[in-house]
Design a protein around this motif. Structure first.
Motif, PDB file in Angstrom:
ATOM      1  N   ARG A   1      25.398 -13.974 -15.962  1.00 19.89           N
ATOM      2  CA  ARG A   1      24.694 -14.255 -17.342  1.00 19.89           C
ATOM      3  C   ARG A   1      25.620 -14.440 -18.434  1.00 19.89           C
ATOM      4  O   ARG A   1      26.969 -13.804 -18.388  1.00 19.89           O
TER       5      ARG A   1
ATOM      6  N   GLY B   1      24.998 -14.305 -22.726  1.00 16.74           N
ATOM      7  CA  GLY B   1      24.150 -14.863 -24.092  1.00 16.74           C
ATOM      8  C   GLY B   1      24.702 -15.872 -24.971  1.00 16.74           C
ATOM      9  O   GLY B   1      24.088 -16.594 -25.777  1.00 16.74           O
TER      10      GLY B   1
ATOM     11  N   GLU C   1      23.501 -19.605 -24.001  1.00 17.56           N
ATOM     12  CA  GLU C   1      22.306 -19.942 -23.810  1.00 17.56           C
ATOM     13  C   GLU C   1      21.681 -20.424 -25.202  1.00 17.56           C
ATOM     14  O   GLU C   1      21.868 -19.795 -26.293  1.00 17.56           O
TER      15      GLU C   1
ATOM     16  N   SER D   1      16.521 -17.649 -21.076  1.00 19.83           N
ATOM     17  CA  SER D   1      17.459 -17.139 -20.540  1.00 19.83           C
ATOM     18  C   SER D   1      18.092 -17.903 -19.509  1.00 19.83           C
ATOM     19  O   SER D   1      17.192 -18.693 -18.601  1.00 19.83           O
ATOM     20  N   THR D   2      19.356 -17.829 -18.998  1.00 14.79           N
ATOM     21  CA  THR D   2      19.796 -18.721 -18.089  1.00 14.79           C
ATOM     22  C   THR D   2      20.751 -17.911 -17.027  1.00 14.79           C
ATOM     23  O   THR D   2      21.464 -16.953 -17.538  1.00 14.79           O
TER      24      THR D   2
ATOM     25  N   ASN E   1      17.109 -21.822 -15.063  1.00 12.90           N
ATOM     26  CA  ASN E   1      16.839 -21.695 -16.361  1.00 12.90           C
ATOM     27  C   ASN E   1      15.404 -21.255 -16.835  1.00 12.90           C
ATOM     28  O   ASN E   1      14.661 -22.171 -16.333  1.00 12.90           O
TER      29      ASN E   1
ATOM     30  N   ALA F   1      12.582 -14.330 -21.378  1.00 11.98           N
ATOM     31  CA  ALA F   1      13.715 -13.555 -21.603  1.00 11.98           C
ATOM     32  C   ALA F   1      13.982 -12.919 -19.902  1.00 11.98           C
ATOM     33  O   ALA F   1      13.049 -12.168 -19.189  1.00 11.98           O
TER      34      ALA F   1
ATOM     35  N   ASP G   1      15.387  -9.971 -18.005  1.00 13.34           N
ATOM     36  CA  ASP G   1      15.804  -8.562 -18.276  1.00 13.34           C
ATOM     37  C   ASP G   1      17.108  -8.298 -17.160  1.00 13.34           C
ATOM     38  O   ASP G   1      18.104  -7.918 -17.621  1.00 13.34           O
TER      39      ASP G   1
ATOM     40  N   THR H   1      11.057 -10.070 -16.146  1.00  9.51           N
ATOM     41  CA  THR H   1      11.076 -10.361 -17.448  1.00  9.51           C
ATOM     42  C   THR H   1       9.693  -9.593 -18.341  1.00  9.51           C
ATOM     43  O   THR H   1       8.977  -9.310 -17.847  1.00  9.51           O
TER      44      THR H   1
END
Length: 707
Positions: A135, A137, A140, A144-145, A163, A167, A169, A184
């Motif tokens: 991941r 942040g 992105e 979320s990707t 993708n 979101a 988690d 998510t």
């Protein structure tokens, strides 16, 4: 049923947005890390630094980099690890939290950069022997990707594996089934907003949205997703290698207490999401992982609800639906594991100030035990093909090691060999009731003063934690920079600490001051009797539960301490119970009764109750957004000590900071104020010294230099 609008495309067709693409190309262009030196395969830890070098300082901490996460590929040819550091604000870097880069070490000794600090990768998993998922942040553009990268190719660039607009988690991959599972949280629609009219309110009992689980079938070129009928407050998930089973840790509510104490692991069908069985645990739980054949689920767990930490290994037989605790009763703590075969685990154990490894079958038979000497393994990863870990020693920070013997492979801080570091050793002594207590003692290089060194006592938090005979210095832990200023530093593992089994951890129940904090005093007396330290020049500091110890030392035990620095301290157990996010954990794991059942118990063990007798200069430090120990705890202690007026007291709070201070500038300020407080009152042994200025010259000069 939640509505997902995930953007799911075949891998060849996935494209980054312009900004993401530019950041990727820029971030991946720097293929070296300044100051990084590789250690050849099989190399042993470096010798202790030259005692004639420059003393270690607070500012040196900005140059320390440490290995964080480590992840071993399925065939163990590649080991990916992160190396993190704090922004060096002294050299003009932008203030903020820790930054990290991702590197790969290979069995042939190759060590190279994969993703630099501008990518900030985290949450690693493997889709194949070469393909790492992660991941980021920073890459992105909304949503979320989950990214992938071929770590075997030196010039490989990340690609978006999956993708989603919702979101993500947490996630776990199932390479054998080319499946990916993620949780998510559905975002609730906002109600009427009256902010423009001045109605700025926070409602504390507003419902918290539950999470859902999504299965993604990553079959190239086709990629499909399905929402499984699994929802709740999810703290962890793990897929079996073939994707047929999914284990999910579910809490009954959204509170910290629920996640910490009441989470239970449920096994679901990985295709349909139908529940299969619930793992029958009663106490705290930790990491979970399926065996390679999917028959067993291993987990860190506490055998009893009252146990303070998930310190044991348990194995759940999915077919028989039976749970077996394999390590209950150890006089040590198991802290990590991985499956080395279908029916065998490799376990990392912390025993006192040291660490070790052993193998264990699902029936509980042990073999291959190794005790580590000269270093400590903090965490590890592996499989049947290989093992890697994060190690440190008294004279070097966290580094990568591989193999069962944990041969050190990296040296990210070669400059430490030019620093004069204190002498560090484990010590053992008998408390007043005969219980053996361990600790770490660091003494300055050079000749001991005739009356002994001034001493800083560093009490750890928790109390569910303990100190190792390893690298222990940070901005809030004045170990080597304290020794560099002429202090001995004592790190006691008082009763209630981890590392010695649940029986030792339970010795502090319902009486932390008399149990834990008397162990600290007995340690100081032990060091004074040996002639190593000057008992008239002793300071105490700590954060959270360690802050509680420092506040207790400044009040109930004021005669023993020339100064105290209490960070995020618990000072009033009654009011703390009403403001902390873990009131249930406090009762279940530490006191046995709630305040309303025994007000006197809680009040007598509160530093504010003893504030009138304080003669100890006290510095109090606290983040204003702390949910674990509310900042009101520091306000209470400051208010009582100021009104009593028997000794200097100062309160410093940090806006926007939580229980652990995260920004570089804040941590630097913390360290400077702490050491100036000790230099003022402890070093000269003068409790009546003038109160130091509220301003810091180092910070003023730094700001002036920027202007």
């Amino acid at each position: 049923m939640m509505s997902l609008t995930s953007r799911v495309e075949a891998r060849p067709a996935l494209q980054f947005g312009k900004n993401v693409r530019e950041r990727l190309l820029t971030g991946l262009s720097a293929l070296c890390l300044s100051g990084f030196t590789a250690v050849p395969a099989g190399a042993q830890p470096a010798p202790s630094p030259d005692p004639a070098g420059t003393p270690f300082t607070i500012e040196d901490l900005f140059d320390v980099s440490s290995v964080g996460t480590v992840s071993v590929a399925p065939d163990a040819v590649h080991t990916v690890y992160t190396r993190w550091r704090r922004p060096n604000i002294i050299r003009g870097e932008q203030d903020g939290g820790a930054v990290s880069e991702t590197r790969v070490w290979m069995q042939d000794g190759t060590n190279r950069l994969v993703l630099d600090e501008r990518v900030g990768a985290y949450s690693f998993d493997w889709m194949s022997d070469n393909e790492l998922t992660f991941r980021s942040g920073r890459l992105e553009d909304g949503g979320s990707t989950i990214f992938g990268i071929d770590v075997s190719a030196p010039q490989s660039e990340p690609f978006a594996l999956f993708n989603s607009d919702s979101a993500i988690d947490m996630y776990d991959t199932s390479p054998g089934a080319s499946a990916l599972f993620y949780s998510t949280t559905r975002q609730e629609e906002e109600g009427p907003d009256g902010a423009e009219m001045g109605f700025l309110v926070n409602v504390t009992d507003r419902p918290v949205p539950v999470s859902h689980v999504v299965r993604v079938n990553i079959e190239r070129p086709a990629v499909t997703e399905s929402v499984l009928p699994i929802e709740g407050y999810i703290s962890d998930l793990a897929a079996s290698p073939d994707g047929r089973l999914l284990a999910v840790s579910l809490a009954p509510g959204s509170s910290s207490d629920d996640y910490m104490l009441n989470s239970r692991t449920v096994i679901f069908d990985g295709e349909t999401g139908a529940p299969i069985s619930t793992v029958p645990t009663d106490g705290k739980t930790g990491d979970i992982a399926f065996s390679p054949d999917g028959r067993y689920l291993a987990l860190m767990a506490a055998p009893a609800r009252s146990d303070s930490a998930p310190h044991a290994i348990a194995v759940f037989d999915v077919q028989a639906e039976t749970l077996r605790f394999l390590t209950d009763g150890d006089d040590a703590d198991e802290v990590d594991f991985f499956w080395s075969a279908d029916d065998e685990l490799t376990v990392l154990q912390h025993r006192g100030t040291q660490s070790g490894l052993f193998n264990m079958t699902v029936e509980g038979s042990r073999s291959g035990a190794i005790s580590h000497t000269g270093f400590v393994v903090h965490r590890f990863d592996g499989n049947g093909h290989g093992i890697a870990g994060v190690i440190s020693a008294p004279h070097y920070a966290h580094e990568l090691a591989t193999g069962r013997d944990m041969s050190r492979r990296t040296d990210g801080n070669p400059w430490l060999s030019d620093r004069q570091l204190g002498n560090q050793e484990a010590v053992r002594y008998r408390a007043r009731d005969g219980v053996e207590i361990e600790g770490i003692l660091v003494t300055p290089e050079g000749v001991r003063p005739e009356t002994g060194w001034p001493l800083i006592v560093l009490a750890h938090g928790g109390p569910e934690s303990h100190y190792f005979n390893a690298w222990a210095t940070d901005f809030d832990r004045p170990v080597q920079f304290g020794a560099g200023r002429g202090y001995a530093v004592f790190l006691p593992n008082y009763r209630g600490s981890t590392g010695r089994g649940e029986a030792f951890a339970a010795l502090d129940r319902a009486d932390a001051p008399a149990a834990e904090f008397n162990d600290i005093l007995d340690g100081v007396d032990f060091l004074a009797a040996s002639g190593l330290i000057d008992p008239s020049r002793v300071g105490i500091t700590g954060q959270s539960h360690g802050g509680y110890a420092a506040a207790w030392g400044a009040t109930a035990q004021t005669g023993h301490f020339a100064a105290a620095v209490a960070a995020a301290p618990v000072t009033n157990l009654v009011s703390s119970h009403g403001t902390t996010d873990i009131p249930e954990e406090t009762v279940v794991n530490h006191y046995g009764v709630a305040p309303e059942e025994d007000w006197t118990l809680y009040l007598n063990q509160s530093p504010v109750f003893h504030a009138a007798q304080s003669r100890t200069p006290t510095l109090i430090l606290h983040g204003e957004s702390d949910s674990r120990v509310n900042v009101s705890q520091s306000l209470e202690l400051y208010g009582y000590l100021r009104r009593v007026g028997q000794s200097p007291v100062r309160l410093v709070t940090y806006p926007g900071q939580g229980h652990r201070l995260s920004r570089s500038a804040v941590r630097y300020d913390y360290a400077l104020r702490m050491m100036r407080w000790f230099d003022t009152f402890v070093m000269p042994g003068d409790r009546n010294a003038p109160l130091p200025s509220p301003d810091l010259e180092e910070i003023q000069n730094l700001v002036a230099g920027r202007d």
